[in-house]
Design an enzyme around this catalytic site. Structure first.
Site, mmCIF file in Angstrom:
data_model
loop_
_atom_site.group_PDB
_atom_site.id
_atom_site.type_symbol
_atom_site.label_atom_id
_atom_site.label_comp_id
_atom_site.label_asym_id
_atom_site.label_seq_id
_atom_site.Cartn_x
_atom_site.Cartn_y
_atom_site.Cartn_z
ATOM 1 N N SER A 200 -4.840 -17.767 -17.272
ATOM 2 C CA SER A 200 -5.100 -17.269 -18.624
ATOM 3 C C SER A 200 -6.489 -16.636 -18.724
ATOM 4 C CB SER A 200 -5.008 -18.417 -19.638
ATOM 5 O OG SER A 200 -3.747 -19.040 -19.588
HETATM 6 N N1 SAH Z 1 -2.933 -23.114 -17.619
HETATM 7 C C1 SAH Z 1 -2.729 -22.121 -16.594
HETATM 8 C C2 SAH Z 1 -1.940 -20.930 -17.093
HETATM 9 C C3 SAH Z 1 -0.794 -20.658 -16.172
HETATM 10 S S1 SAH Z 1 0.445 -19.511 -16.686
HETATM 11 C C4 SAH Z 1 -4.041 -21.719 -15.949
HETATM 12 O O1 SAH Z 1 -5.108 -22.219 -16.376
HETATM 13 O O2 SAH Z 1 -4.028 -20.959 -14.989
HETATM 14 C C5 SAH Z 1 1.719 -20.605 -17.241
HETATM 15 C C6 SAH Z 1 2.384 -21.501 -16.216
HETATM 16 O O3 SAH Z 1 3.413 -22.198 -16.908
HETATM 17 C C7 SAH Z 1 3.062 -20.793 -15.031
HETATM 18 O O4 SAH Z 1 2.540 -21.290 -13.840
HETATM 19 C C8 SAH Z 1 4.547 -21.171 -15.194
HETATM 20 O O5 SAH Z 1 5.209 -21.375 -13.948
HETATM 21 C C9 SAH Z 1 4.467 -22.453 -16.006
HETATM 22 N N2 SAH Z 1 5.643 -22.813 -16.798
HETATM 23 C C10 SAH Z 1 6.492 -22.023 -17.507
HETATM 24 N N3 SAH Z 1 7.427 -22.748 -18.138
HETATM 25 C C11 SAH Z 1 7.182 -24.063 -17.834
HETATM 26 C C12 SAH Z 1 7.792 -25.308 -18.188
HETATM 27 N N4 SAH Z 1 8.859 -25.379 -18.984
HETATM 28 N N5 SAH Z 1 7.250 -26.456 -17.682
HETATM 29 C C13 SAH Z 1 6.164 -26.414 -16.873
HETATM 30 N N6 SAH Z 1 5.551 -25.272 -16.510
HETATM 31 C C14 SAH Z 1 6.031 -24.108 -16.983
#
Ligand code: SAH
Length: 212
Positions: free
Chosen positions: A59
């Site tokens: 993010s």
């Molecule tokens: N907090 C992260 C942002 C990652 S992007 C950071 O600091 O980098 C969002 C992530 O959510 C992705 O890796 C994706 O695979 C995951 N994701 C999407 N749907 C999900 C779900 N239902 N449960 C767990 N993870 C999920």
């Protein structure tokens, strides 16, 4: 490494309205370049989202700071994160003294990030599963942060939030979302603030989008 770049990033966040000193301190100390692929590490202190592989992103720092500030946390709070991704958001929370539980559904991203947490000595409870059902075992949580955007607020997450706890979650369609900031006043009673114009990758799961 990159101390000057981190200072400049904190300045940018202050200019964009981030005020929480604990959040700013954490951004100053967490080495974001370690959470992105090596080839793009030198760009890690721009205030932008960046690709981390498998169609997912780390993010934007402003978004991380805004969501963390919105949780309004006391040190030692228990936080559940849905969407571990690169692990950067979790690292910011650990730096602020929180007990962090995080869930990632993609097993490859999970494995890479778990190794990173171990190498960095970050104490995070991580699990590879579908996060819209939450993590009942350690509930209730003082804060819940969902870092992927879904069509609704998953019911289990509402249940697993402590009274007076806060949840930040992007809700909308796949191209853009409103950030909802919920405060749980009583069982089934939430006060909701809305912040428009965020863009997250899709939340995929039982109370999220279908996998395409
Ligand atoms: N907090 C992260 C942002 C990652 S992007 C950071 O600091 O980098 C969002 C992530 O959510 C992705 O890796 C994706 O695979 C995951 N994701 C999407 N749907 C999900 C779900 N239902 N449960 C767990 N993870 C999920």
């Amino acid at each position: 490494m990159f101390e000057k770049e981190r200072e400049a990033l904190v300045e940018t966040l202050i200019q964009k309205g981030i005020k929480d000193r604990e959040v700013l301190k954490a951004v100053l100390s967490v080495e974001r370049h370690l959470f992105v692929p090596g080839a793009i590490a030198s760009h890690a202190y721009k205030d932008t989202a960046m690709p981390i592989g498998y169609g997912q992103t780390i993010s934007q720092p402003y978004t991380v700071a805004f969501m963390t500030q919105a949780l309004n946390l006391k040190p030692g709070s228990k936080i559940l994160e849905i969407g571990t991704g690169s692990g950067y958001q979790a690292a910011i929370l650990v730096k602020m003294g929180m007990k962090v539980y995080t869930i990632e559904r993609n097993d490859k991203i999970y494995a890479t990030t778990l190794k990173l947490f171990e190498n960095m000595g970050l104490r995070v409870a991580a699990r590879c599963s579908e996060g819209t059902i939450g993590w009942d075992e350690f509930a209730p949580y003082d804060g819940i942060i969902v870092t992927a955007g879904g069509p609704t607020i998953p019911n289990n997450l509402k249940k697993q939030l402590a009274i007076n706890g806060r949840m930040v979650i992007p809700v909308g369609d796949k191209s853009g979302q409103t950030l909802y900031i919920l405060t749980k006043i009583a069982e089934n009673d939430f006060q909701i603030e809305e912040e428009p114009n965020f863009a997250f990758v899709p939340l995929i799961g039982r109370e999220g989008w279908k996998e395409t």
